[in-house]
Design a protein around this motif. Structure first.
Motif, PDB file in Angstrom:
ATOM      1  N   HIS A 499       0.860  -1.110  -0.121  1.00 59.54           N
ATOM      2  CA  HIS A 499      -0.023  -0.136  -0.030  1.00 59.54           C
ATOM      3  C   HIS A 499       0.911   1.378  -0.090  1.00 59.54           C
ATOM      4  O   HIS A 499       1.860   1.212   0.667  1.00 59.54           O
ATOM      5  CB  HIS A 499      -0.756   0.008   1.251  1.00 59.54           C
ATOM      6  CG  HIS A 499      -2.010   1.042   1.149  1.00 59.54           C
ATOM      7  ND1 HIS A 499      -1.945   2.187   1.057  1.00 59.54           N
ATOM      8  CD2 HIS A 499      -3.289   0.744   0.882  1.00 59.54           C
ATOM      9  CE1 HIS A 499      -3.200   2.763   1.094  1.00 59.54           C
ATOM     10  NE2 HIS A 499      -3.936   1.913   0.870  1.00 59.54           N
ATOM     11  N   ASP A 504      -5.544   4.592  -3.117  1.00 61.45           N
ATOM     12  CA  ASP A 504      -6.026   3.722  -1.772  1.00 61.45           C
ATOM     13  C   ASP A 504      -6.384   2.505  -2.012  1.00 61.45           C
ATOM     14  O   ASP A 504      -7.519   2.106  -2.141  1.00 61.45           O
ATOM     15  CB  ASP A 504      -7.036   4.548  -1.137  1.00 61.45           C
ATOM     16  CG  ASP A 504      -7.474   4.287   0.354  1.00 61.45           C
ATOM     17  OD1 ASP A 504      -6.751   3.201   0.685  1.00 61.45           O
ATOM     18  OD2 ASP A 504      -8.044   4.860   0.919  1.00 61.45           O
ATOM     19  N   GLU A 505      -5.536   1.528  -1.963  1.00 59.04           N
ATOM     20  CA  GLU A 505      -5.753   0.228  -2.337  1.00 59.04           C
ATOM     21  C   GLU A 505      -4.616  -0.863  -1.863  1.00 59.04           C
ATOM     22  O   GLU A 505      -3.442  -0.248  -1.953  1.00 59.04           O
ATOM     23  CB  GLU A 505      -5.902  -0.007  -3.839  1.00 59.04           C
ATOM     24  CG  GLU A 505      -4.910   0.017  -4.561  1.00 59.04           C
ATOM     25  CD  GLU A 505      -5.273  -0.388  -6.166  1.00 59.04           C
ATOM     26  OE1 GLU A 505      -6.258  -0.747  -6.621  1.00 59.04           O
ATOM     27  OE2 GLU A 505      -4.096  -0.284  -6.878  1.00 59.04           O
ATOM     28  N   GLN A 522     -12.206  -6.529   3.639  1.00 59.05           N
ATOM     29  CA  GLN A 522     -12.904  -5.844   2.816  1.00 59.05           C
ATOM     30  C   GLN A 522     -14.060  -5.170   3.779  1.00 59.05           C
ATOM     31  O   GLN A 522     -14.701  -4.337   3.411  1.00 59.05           O
ATOM     32  CB  GLN A 522     -13.637  -6.583   1.730  1.00 59.05           C
ATOM     33  CG  GLN A 522     -12.445  -6.847   0.611  1.00 59.05           C
ATOM     34  CD  GLN A 522     -12.788  -7.982  -0.170  1.00 59.05           C
ATOM     35  OE1 GLN A 522     -13.509  -8.901   0.190  1.00 59.05           O
ATOM     36  NE2 GLN A 522     -12.106  -7.838  -1.419  1.00 59.05           N
ATOM     37  N   TYR A 526     -11.357  -1.906   3.465  1.00 52.04           N
ATOM     38  CA  TYR A 526     -10.084  -1.824   2.300  1.00 52.04           C
ATOM     39  C   TYR A 526     -10.468  -2.410   1.302  1.00 52.04           C
ATOM     40  O   TYR A 526     -11.089  -3.232   0.995  1.00 52.04           O
ATOM     41  CB  TYR A 526      -9.120  -2.998   3.271  1.00 52.04           C
ATOM     42  CG  TYR A 526      -8.652  -2.458   4.305  1.00 52.04           C
ATOM     43  CD1 TYR A 526      -7.483  -1.504   4.452  1.00 52.04           C
ATOM     44  CD2 TYR A 526      -9.130  -2.707   5.631  1.00 52.04           C
ATOM     45  CE1 TYR A 526      -6.797  -1.104   5.563  1.00 52.04           C
ATOM     46  CE2 TYR A 526      -8.448  -2.262   6.963  1.00 52.04           C
ATOM     47  CZ  TYR A 526      -7.578  -1.349   6.744  1.00 52.04           C
ATOM     48  OH  TYR A 526      -6.885  -0.758   7.843  1.00 52.04           O
ATOM     49  N   SER A 527      -9.963  -1.685  -0.051  1.00 53.99           N
ATOM     50  CA  SER A 527      -9.973  -2.045  -1.186  1.00 53.99           C
ATOM     51  C   SER A 527      -8.634  -2.980  -1.607  1.00 53.99           C
ATOM     52  O   SER A 527      -7.596  -2.601  -1.313  1.00 53.99           O
ATOM     53  CB  SER A 527     -10.020  -0.797  -2.149  1.00 53.99           C
ATOM     54  OG  SER A 527     -10.114  -1.407  -3.751  1.00 53.99           O
ATOM     55  N   ARG A 529      -6.829  -5.464  -4.446  1.00 53.17           N
ATOM     56  CA  ARG A 529      -6.670  -5.898  -5.714  1.00 53.17           C
ATOM     57  C   ARG A 529      -5.369  -6.683  -5.997  1.00 53.17           C
ATOM     58  O   ARG A 529      -4.278  -6.545  -5.491  1.00 53.17           O
ATOM     59  CB  ARG A 529      -6.318  -4.456  -6.685  1.00 53.17           C
ATOM     60  CG  ARG A 529      -6.081  -4.893  -8.297  1.00 53.17           C
ATOM     61  CD  ARG A 529      -6.133  -3.607  -8.877  1.00 53.17           C
ATOM     62  NE  ARG A 529      -5.073  -2.725  -8.573  1.00 53.17           N
ATOM     63  CZ  ARG A 529      -3.745  -2.701  -9.231  1.00 53.17           C
ATOM     64  NH1 ARG A 529      -3.453  -3.575 -10.110  1.00 53.17           N
ATOM     65  NH2 ARG A 529      -2.949  -1.913  -8.823  1.00 53.17           N
TER      66      ARG A 529
END
Length: 562
Positions: A499, A504-505, A522, A526-527, A529
């Motif tokens: 991060h 913001d991921e 999540q 929290y995002s 990927r």
């Protein structure tokens, strides 16, 4: 494409180094004397041969640096720059800054159009993207101060690899094939790293022009690069592409010895790189941010561990955006950023129940303040001298522009400056005045070559490529050993996440987090990927009987010892 979309796209591309299936290496490489861990087997062999001949860690580093310029053209270089952290077996640790510099003709708005907008790719894939190279000067300076063997013997292995050729790996073949079209487009009339019908594993790569350039460096040292034939070829290339650096820039380039930044994590001492690397300060901030928490009890990549590390990372990268730059041009508030009370205050807004949105996190404030494709190698010799070096062209194959007649790639490090305050660079990192473009200034870097001591004795040598993920990869590898009881190969191979405040991921490698952990995070906002491989850590751990080398299976990285 919006700025956010562009950043996400570039992060997706750049975090994959490239995206191959990770091969699990179950055991570290062990040795009782010296150890070399670097990005390509032939370069590791060059360094190991130097150690076996009685050379020290700096001698081996010189051999590895030039060998990587031949065998690992994605990032190994003579046309780029980097940082060295050196810890002698006896004496005082030191660091060498051989980062590239902005040409004298550079200016703060050189990449902006008439409307003040950043011109796409101008700081990436043009002659104007190149800073003044520092790698050759850096190796000369390191050897002059600490080397033991003769200079020509250290450069010769790279010459042999260039002129006689070496067998390429599947990964290098794929990387060169993938870039063939852009090589042709950006290098009319040149034929470097190109092969009719494409490359395949086991092909022999010969680089005659690069070999000739290395011969000049072998015979004339610094003058073989910054003066004479090679300098003439570089300036001709600059003029052909409207590049900026001149013979005066080459003459005026000098690497700089700097005092390391140091700090403690529990009973371990961290010795790392000061600005213009952002890595050292950020690493120390991260370690102190998580030190009060029982990470060992939370467990490796558990939801609590990931949440804590993520919240520390977002705050540290916010600070990076404002306060870090070239200390020769800007007063970096190192002491304030590393003050325990300040770090504690930054973590006070951390809430276990929910993610802290990056939009609500700004760079910290304190009293008295005045207003990155890369490769790494770790080496230790039989005497106990340790070297940690990270070196780069920035993007994979740098600007992808070769110096005609000299056979080496130009860097695109100018993109590591802030072309415009608040506008992300290729790694999605934002910056401001501290990292603005100025003539002769060194651009901010994320490179984090690091050496760790335990109770005053050598414990670990570590570093990695990976752009903005360098800092977090080094951070997590250290924790993997100290907190999660992994051996060095397990620590290097372990799945990573990252991060960096903006975007913001949480970016994760495949299978880095369990489904249950993802769901828990999540639900807290929290995002997450998934991406390809993050970093390529090369590290060495001191053991009771000698050394253990951890070579990252994400690349062709190799550990060799004796």
């Amino acid at each position: 494409m919006s700025i956010t979309q562009r950043v996400l796209y570039k992060l997706t591309v750049l975090l994959i180094l490239p995206c191959y299936t990770t091969i699990v290496r179950a055991q570290p490489t062990r040795s009782s004397n010296g150890m070399v861990v670097c990005a390509y087997p032939d370069a590791a062999q060059a360094g190991l041969d130097v150690l076996k001949k009685g050379g020290n860690a700096v001698d081996a580093a010189v051999a590895v640096q030039f060998a990587l310029a031949v065998t690992h053209p994605q990032a190994g270089n003579i046309g780029g720059g980097g940082f060295m952290v050196y810890r002698p077996a006896k004496g005082t640790p030191n660091t060498l800054d051989f980062r590239e510099k902005a040409p004298a003709n550079a200016s703060a708005d050189m990449y902006l159009d008439a409307n003040g907008n950043v011109i796409p790719n101008m700081s990436l894939y043009t002659h104007q993207a190149s800073g003044v190279p520092g790698s050759v000067d850096g190796m000369v300076a390191a050897h002059k101060k600490y080397g033991k063997l003769k200079w020509d013997a250290l450069v010769q292995p790279a010459i042999n690899l260039a002129l006689n050729g070496f067998k390429i790996t599947k990964r290098l073949a794929a990387d060169m094939n993938r870039n063939a079209l852009v090589f042709r487009r950006l290098n009319p009339g040149k034929n470097y790293l190109l092969k009719e019908g494409g490359w395949k594993e086991g092909d022999v790569l010969v680089q005659a022009d690069l070999g000739k350039t290395l011969v000049l460096i072998r015979d004339k040292g610094r003058d073989g690069f910054y003066k004479g034939t090679t300098a003439d070829l570089m300036i001709a290339e600059m003029k052909a592409g409207k590049g900026l650096f001149t013979k005066a820039d080459l003459d005026n380039y000098h690497s700089v010895w700097r005092k390391p930044v140091t700090g403690n994590y529990k009973n371990y001492k961290i010795i790392t790189m000061p600005p213009p690397s952002s890595g050292g300060i950020a690493l120390l901030q991260l370690l102190k941010s998580v030190e009060p928490y029982p990470l060992h009890r939370y467990g490796f990549n558990s939801d609590s561990t990931v949440q804590l590390i993520t919240e520390a990372e977002r705050r540290v990268y916010a600070d990076r955006s404002k306060y870090l730059g070239d200390p020769d041009f800007y007063k970096v508030p190192t002491d304030s950023l590393l003050r325990p009370g300040y770090i504690t205050s930054r973590m006070q807004t951390f809430n276990w129940n929910a993610a802290t949105p990056s939009a609500s996190i700004q760079p910290g404030t304190f009293i008295g303040y005045e207003s990155d494709q890369t490769t790494h190698y770790s080496i230790v010799d039989k005497y106990g001298n340790a070297v940690s070096i990270t070196t780069t062209l920035n993007d994979s194959f740098g600007s992808k522009i070769f110096v005609g007649g000299a056979g080496f790639l130009l860097n695109n490090e100018m993109d590591d400056f802030s072309s415009k305050p608040g506008v992300p660079n290729m790694y999605g990192l934002v910056g401001g005045k501290a990292n603005s473009i100025q003539p002769g200034k060194r651009m901010l870097s994320s490179m984090t070559p690091t050496i760790v001591e335990e109770n005053g004795k050598l414990f670990m040598i570590v570093g990695t490529p990976g752009g903005s993920t360098i800092i977090t990869s080094v951070f997590q590898t250290i924790l993997n050993v100290i907190e999660f009881d992994k051996d060095i190969q397990q620590a290097v191979s372990a799945r990573r996440f990252h991060h960096q405040w903006l975007p913001d991921e949480v970016v994760t490698e495949a299978d880095a987090l369990s489904d249950a952990t993802k769901i828990t995070l999540q639900k807290k906002g929290y995002s997450i990927r998934s991406t390809g491989a993050i970093g390529r850590v090369d590290a060495i751990l001191k053991t009771k009987t000698g050394y253990e080398g951890g070579a990252d299976p994400r690349g062709d990285d190799t550990a060799m010892g004796y």
